[in-house]
Scaffold this motif. Sequence first.
Motif, PDB file in Angstrom:
ATOM      1  N   TRP A 121       0.853  -1.180   0.000  1.00 53.34           N
ATOM      2  CA  TRP A 121       0.000   0.000   0.000  1.00 53.34           C
ATOM      3  C   TRP A 121       0.884   1.222   0.000  1.00 53.34           C
ATOM      4  N   ASN A 122       0.456   2.265  -0.659  1.00 54.10           N
ATOM      5  CA  ASN A 122       1.269   3.471  -0.721  1.00 54.10           C
ATOM      6  C   ASN A 122       1.287   4.130   0.662  1.00 54.10           C
ATOM      7  N   PRO A 123       2.432   4.154   1.336  1.00 50.15           N
ATOM      8  CA  PRO A 123       2.504   4.665   2.708  1.00 50.15           C
ATOM      9  C   PRO A 123       2.240   6.162   2.804  1.00 50.15           C
ATOM     10  N   ARG A 124       2.317   6.875   1.702  1.00 50.57           N
ATOM     11  CA  ARG A 124       2.126   8.322   1.754  1.00 50.57           C
ATOM     12  C   ARG A 124       0.666   8.726   1.575  1.00 50.57           C
ATOM     13  N   THR A 125      -0.205   7.763   1.247  1.00 46.65           N
ATOM     14  CA  THR A 125      -1.617   8.103   1.055  1.00 46.65           C
ATOM     15  C   THR A 125      -2.545   7.359   2.003  1.00 46.65           C
ATOM     16  N   GLN A 126      -2.074   6.310   2.631  1.00 45.63           N
ATOM     17  CA  GLN A 126      -2.918   5.512   3.520  1.00 45.63           C
ATOM     18  C   GLN A 126      -2.965   6.125   4.914  1.00 45.63           C
ATOM     19  N   ASN A 127      -4.076   5.933   5.598  1.00 38.96           N
ATOM     20  CA  ASN A 127      -4.203   6.376   6.977  1.00 38.96           C
ATOM     21  C   ASN A 127      -4.164   5.218   7.958  1.00 38.96           C
ATOM     22  N   ASP A 128      -4.338   4.002   7.483  1.00 39.47           N
ATOM     23  CA  ASP A 128      -4.345   2.826   8.335  1.00 39.47           C
ATOM     24  C   ASP A 128      -2.903   2.374   8.569  1.00 39.47           C
ATOM     25  N   GLU A 129      -2.389   2.574   9.795  1.00 40.96           N
ATOM     26  CA  GLU A 129      -0.981   2.268  10.079  1.00 40.96           C
ATOM     27  C   GLU A 129      -0.659   0.785   9.969  1.00 40.96           C
ATOM     28  N   SER A 130      -1.633  -0.099  10.221  1.00 41.97           N
ATOM     29  CA  SER A 130      -1.343  -1.530  10.102  1.00 41.97           C
ATOM     30  C   SER A 130      -1.047  -1.892   8.650  1.00 41.97           C
ATOM     31  N   ARG A 131      -1.607  -1.139   7.712  1.00 44.12           N
ATOM     32  CA  ARG A 131      -1.319  -1.385   6.303  1.00 44.12           C
ATOM     33  C   ARG A 131      -0.035  -0.701   5.860  1.00 44.12           C
ATOM     34  N   THR A 132       0.203   0.518   6.298  1.00 42.29           N
ATOM     35  CA  THR A 132       1.357   1.254   5.794  1.00 42.29           C
ATOM     36  C   THR A 132       2.674   0.693   6.293  1.00 42.29           C
ATOM     37  N   ASP A 133       2.653  -0.088   7.314  1.00 42.56           N
ATOM     38  CA  ASP A 133       3.904  -0.629   7.834  1.00 42.56           C
ATOM     39  C   ASP A 133       4.025  -2.128   7.636  1.00 42.56           C
ATOM     40  N   MET A 134       3.601  -2.594   6.483  1.00 46.28           N
ATOM     41  CA  MET A 134       3.796  -3.993   6.108  1.00 46.28           C
ATOM     42  C   MET A 134       4.700  -4.012   4.879  1.00 46.28           C
ATOM     43  N   TRP A 135       5.969  -4.066   5.113  1.00 45.95           N
ATOM     44  CA  TRP A 135       6.981  -4.042   4.071  1.00 45.95           C
ATOM     45  C   TRP A 135       7.557  -5.437   3.886  1.00 45.95           C
ATOM     46  N   ARG A 136       8.109  -5.690   2.692  1.00 49.79           N
ATOM     47  CA  ARG A 136       8.859  -6.924   2.475  1.00 49.79           C
ATOM     48  C   ARG A 136       9.890  -6.717   1.379  1.00 49.79           C
ATOM     49  N   LYS A 137      10.850  -7.639   1.321  1.00 46.03           N
ATOM     50  CA  LYS A 137      11.911  -7.534   0.333  1.00 46.03           C
ATOM     51  C   LYS A 137      11.448  -8.101  -1.001  1.00 46.03           C
ATOM     52  N   GLY A 138      11.874  -7.444  -2.064  1.00 44.77           N
ATOM     53  CA  GLY A 138      11.593  -7.905  -3.411  1.00 44.77           C
ATOM     54  C   GLY A 138      12.816  -7.681  -4.279  1.00 44.77           C
ATOM     55  N   VAL A 139      12.828  -8.314  -5.438  1.00 37.99           N
ATOM     56  CA  VAL A 139      13.943  -8.211  -6.375  1.00 37.99           C
ATOM     57  C   VAL A 139      13.451  -7.514  -7.635  1.00 37.99           C
ATOM     58  N   VAL A 140      14.157  -6.472  -8.062  1.00 42.47           N
ATOM     59  CA  VAL A 140      13.769  -5.757  -9.279  1.00 42.47           C
ATOM     60  C   VAL A 140      13.872  -6.718 -10.460  1.00 42.47           C
ATOM     61  N   TYR A 141      12.763  -6.831 -11.206  1.00 44.13           N
ATOM     62  CA  TYR A 141      12.712  -7.759 -12.326  1.00 44.13           C
ATOM     63  C   TYR A 141      12.641  -7.063 -13.682  1.00 44.13           C
ATOM     64  N   ASN A 142      11.819  -6.009 -13.784  1.00 39.84           N
ATOM     65  CA  ASN A 142      11.609  -5.368 -15.072  1.00 39.84           C
ATOM     66  C   ASN A 142      11.407  -3.867 -14.862  1.00 39.84           C
ATOM     67  N   LEU A 143      12.051  -3.062 -15.700  1.00 42.21           N
ATOM     68  CA  LEU A 143      11.968  -1.605 -15.598  1.00 42.21           C
ATOM     69  C   LEU A 143      11.338  -0.973 -16.835  1.00 42.21           C
TER      70      LEU A 143
END
Length: 191
Positions: A121-143
Amino acid sequence: MKKSLLFLIVLCGAVLFGACSGNKRNSNYEEEPYNRSKKASYESKIRYSVFAPFMYEDKFYSYYALAKKVSGPDNKGWYEVEFKNGPKKGERIKTKNVIVKTRPADDYELKKGLVVLVNHWNPRTQNDESRTDMWRKGVVYNLDELDKGKVMLEFPYDRNDFMATKEVYLLDNIRLILEPKDVRDPRIFLD
């Protein structure tokens, strides 16, 4: 000659400066009150926080939330952290799997194979803190859609997951991992 040329340059500069600056109060321009953006306030919150795993600890696919570093690392690499928000807000844990320093990703820094931190979820637009602070690692695949502000990421589960899930995210949702520096894709590719 030099004095008159210098005077002419200064005069032209003053005229251009005066024309560009103008008096905004006399025009139809209305000033808006000073207002800090959500982006600035969220960045200041992250600057003094670390990311700690609250689910699937010690796995590449761990879910992270903002936490305050209480102590650490000790001589064995253990941190004690307290979650600032997210699903385990206020809870203290000891863990080795802490992401200490991150910053927002810029488009020119991203390259295929780079491990980044992403929020669903976009952390700069959400108001629900339980959603904005759910991060995980990913690998860049396509640009390919980077000019539209979108990046395709892969989410491998282990070193043998060569058909990992691929999802597209906004560039605003992606952060570069600066510390620890040894975060790598768990898969082993043969050259």
